[in-house]
Design a protein around this motif. Sequence first.
Motif, PDB file in Angstrom:
ATOM      1  N   SER A  44      13.638  14.917  12.400  1.00 62.44           N
ATOM      2  CA  SER A  44      13.755  14.010  13.550  1.00 62.44           C
ATOM      3  C   SER A  44      12.674  14.340  14.558  1.00 62.44           C
ATOM      4  O   SER A  44      11.943  15.333  14.438  1.00 62.44           O
ATOM      5  N   ALA A  45      12.580  13.498  15.583  1.00 60.09           N
ATOM      6  CA  ALA A  45      11.579  13.708  16.627  1.00 60.09           C
ATOM      7  C   ALA A  45      11.985  14.809  17.595  1.00 60.09           C
ATOM      8  O   ALA A  45      11.169  15.301  18.372  1.00 60.09           O
ATOM      9  N   GLU A  46      13.269  15.191  17.567  1.00 60.63           N
ATOM     10  CA  GLU A  46      13.753  16.237  18.471  1.00 60.63           C
ATOM     11  C   GLU A  46      13.419  17.615  17.905  1.00 60.63           C
ATOM     12  O   GLU A  46      13.545  17.855  16.708  1.00 60.63           O
ATOM     13  N   ALA A  47      13.003  18.510  18.776  1.00 61.76           N
ATOM     14  CA  ALA A  47      12.644  19.867  18.356  1.00 61.76           C
ATOM     15  C   ALA A  47      13.638  20.866  18.924  1.00 61.76           C
ATOM     16  O   ALA A  47      13.658  21.107  20.127  1.00 61.76           O
ATOM     17  N   ASP A  48      14.475  21.411  18.079  1.00 61.51           N
ATOM     18  CA  ASP A  48      15.456  22.410  18.504  1.00 61.51           C
ATOM     19  C   ASP A  48      14.973  23.790  18.048  1.00 61.51           C
ATOM     20  O   ASP A  48      15.372  24.305  16.999  1.00 61.51           O
TER      21      ASP A  48
ATOM     22  N   SER B  56       4.770  26.621  21.765  1.00 57.04           N
ATOM     23  CA  SER B  56       4.546  25.179  21.623  1.00 57.04           C
ATOM     24  C   SER B  56       3.147  24.921  21.087  1.00 57.04           C
ATOM     25  O   SER B  56       2.894  23.953  20.373  1.00 57.04           O
TER      26      SER B  56
ATOM     27  N   PRO C  60       7.725  23.803  18.088  1.00 55.51           N
ATOM     28  CA  PRO C  60       8.400  22.493  18.038  1.00 55.51           C
ATOM     29  C   PRO C  60       8.111  21.735  16.741  1.00 55.51           C
ATOM     30  O   PRO C  60       9.005  21.065  16.204  1.00 55.51           O
ATOM     31  N   ALA C  61       6.884  21.851  16.242  1.00 53.08           N
ATOM     32  CA  ALA C  61       6.533  21.139  15.008  1.00 53.08           C
ATOM     33  C   ALA C  61       7.328  21.680  13.826  1.00 53.08           C
ATOM     34  O   ALA C  61       7.810  20.911  12.976  1.00 53.08           O
TER      35      ALA C  61
ATOM     36  N   THR D  70      14.391  19.426  10.751  1.00 50.13           N
ATOM     37  CA  THR D  70      15.433  18.427  10.994  1.00 50.13           C
ATOM     38  C   THR D  70      15.031  17.038  10.525  1.00 50.13           C
ATOM     39  O   THR D  70      15.886  16.181  10.296  1.00 50.13           O
TER      40      THR D  70
ATOM     41  N   ARG E 193      10.890  20.433  14.108  1.00 50.97           N
ATOM     42  CA  ARG E 193      11.002  19.016  13.728  1.00 50.97           C
ATOM     43  C   ARG E 193      10.919  18.840  12.215  1.00 50.97           C
ATOM     44  O   ARG E 193      11.604  17.997  11.645  1.00 50.97           O
ATOM     45  N   SER E 194      10.090  19.639  11.567  1.00 54.86           N
ATOM     46  CA  SER E 194       9.972  19.516  10.115  1.00 54.86           C
ATOM     47  C   SER E 194      11.272  19.898   9.421  1.00 54.86           C
ATOM     48  O   SER E 194      11.582  19.405   8.335  1.00 54.86           O
TER      49      SER E 194
END
Length: 409
Positions: free
Chosen positions: A281-285, A221, A272-273, A279, A276-277
Motif C-alpha cells: 500500500s501507499a502507507e508506510a508503517d 527516510s 518507508p519504501a 504491505t 510500503r513494499s
Amino acid sequence: MRPSKDFVQVAMPGFNRAGDIFQYLRDGVPRTRIELAELTGFARSTIFSRIQTLADAGLVMNVGDARSSGGRPATRFAFNPSGRVLLGIEVGAERTTVALTDLIGQIIARVAFDHPPTAGPTEVFDRARDKAEDLLESTGDRSKDLIGVGIGLPGPVERSAGRPVRLPTLPGWDGFDVAGYVSRAFPVPVLVDNDINLMALGEQRTFWPDTKNLLFIRVASGVGMGIISSGALQRGADGSAGDLGHVAVGRGSDMLCDCGNYGCLEALAGAPAVARSLTGSAEADVANLIVLGQRGDVRASTALRQAGRDIGSVLAGCVNMLNPSVVVVSGPIVEAGDSVLAGIREVVYKRSLPLATARLTIAKSQAMHDVGVIGAASMVAEHVLSPLAIENMLAAARLDDGAPVAVSA
C-alpha cells in the motif's frame, strides 16, 4: 570518547602561548612541567606560568606526583575534560535531541522533544534553548562553563554561514541563520553541519578512534553517508558529499523517487519504501516493519535483506573508490535485526575488489540514538580547543577580571 593521538602534533614550534602548550596534553597522557618543557622546547618558567593559567581556566588538572628517583617528586598535569562543557543539538524532522557533554564528547545529560514537521526554526530552537538551559541548571548551573554549541541538521548545510540549504524534511528552513539565532541565547561559538557528517564523526571518535578511514551509512527516510578519509571528515565542494540516496539502482528503474527521478536508492531501500513494499500500500508503517523484522517474520526479513542488497550495490563502488577499513550502518531498519546488514555484506564482499575488502569491517552503529549529538559536540570541540581559540578564551576571562589583554594571531 578518548582524545586523538594526533592532537600532540598541532602545536607549532616557536609559539609559547598557553593554547599551544595545551595541545600537548590533549592526548590524555599526564605530564610533568619538565616533560612538557622537553617536548616543546619552551623555557621551564614559561611552562610553569602557562600551566597555571590553564589550570585556573579548568582546562588542565593536577593528577598527582610522578614517580621520584630521589628528591621532591614532580607534579603531573593532564587535560581536564570535565572542566568545561559543550552543547550538542541534533534536529530531526519530528524530534530534536539536546545533550550536554564534556570536552571529549561524553554525555553528561540529554533530553529530547517532539515537534511537527511544519515547525519553524525559531520554534524548534526556542524549545531547544529552554531544554539546554534546564540541562545546564540541573547539572550544577554550568552556564558559565559552556564554551561551544554544535548543531546537526537533516540535510545540506552551508557550513561557513551556519545556514541550511533546501532541507527536504523541514520546509521553510532554507537560508535561516541558525548559528546567528542560537548565538543570541548562548554567546559562544556555534557550528552547524549536516547530521550524517556529525554522526560519522561521533561514531568514529567514540568507537573507532584509531580508524582513519570510515564510512557511516544511515538508512532512514533517505539514505545518507558520512565520509572520514585519512582522519578528516570529507564534505565535498559544497557540502553534499555522501548523498547515496539519489544514486541510481538498476533494479528500480520504474520506481519514482521524491526527487523526481526514477530508480534512486532511497526509493527502494529507504525505511518507508521497504515498509510500503511489505504491505503493498501507499502507507508506510516503519514501526511495524521493525517489529516484524525483530520477530523474524519471513516476509519482513526478505524485504529487509533485499534493501541491504540494494544499499550494498551502491556501497560496493564506494568501497572500491575510498577503501575504508570500517563501514558503520545505522538507522531504523537496521534495528529490525541483521537482515539489512547481511544483505549489505553479501553484495559488498562479492562486488568490491579483494584488496579493498581484505580487512574491511561492516558493523552496526554502537551509538544508535546519541551519535549525532556526540558528533556535534566533537565538531565544536575541535574548534574551541584549538590554540588560538584557547588564547581567545583565556583573554576573554582576563578581560572579565579587568586585566590587560594581548592576543597574537
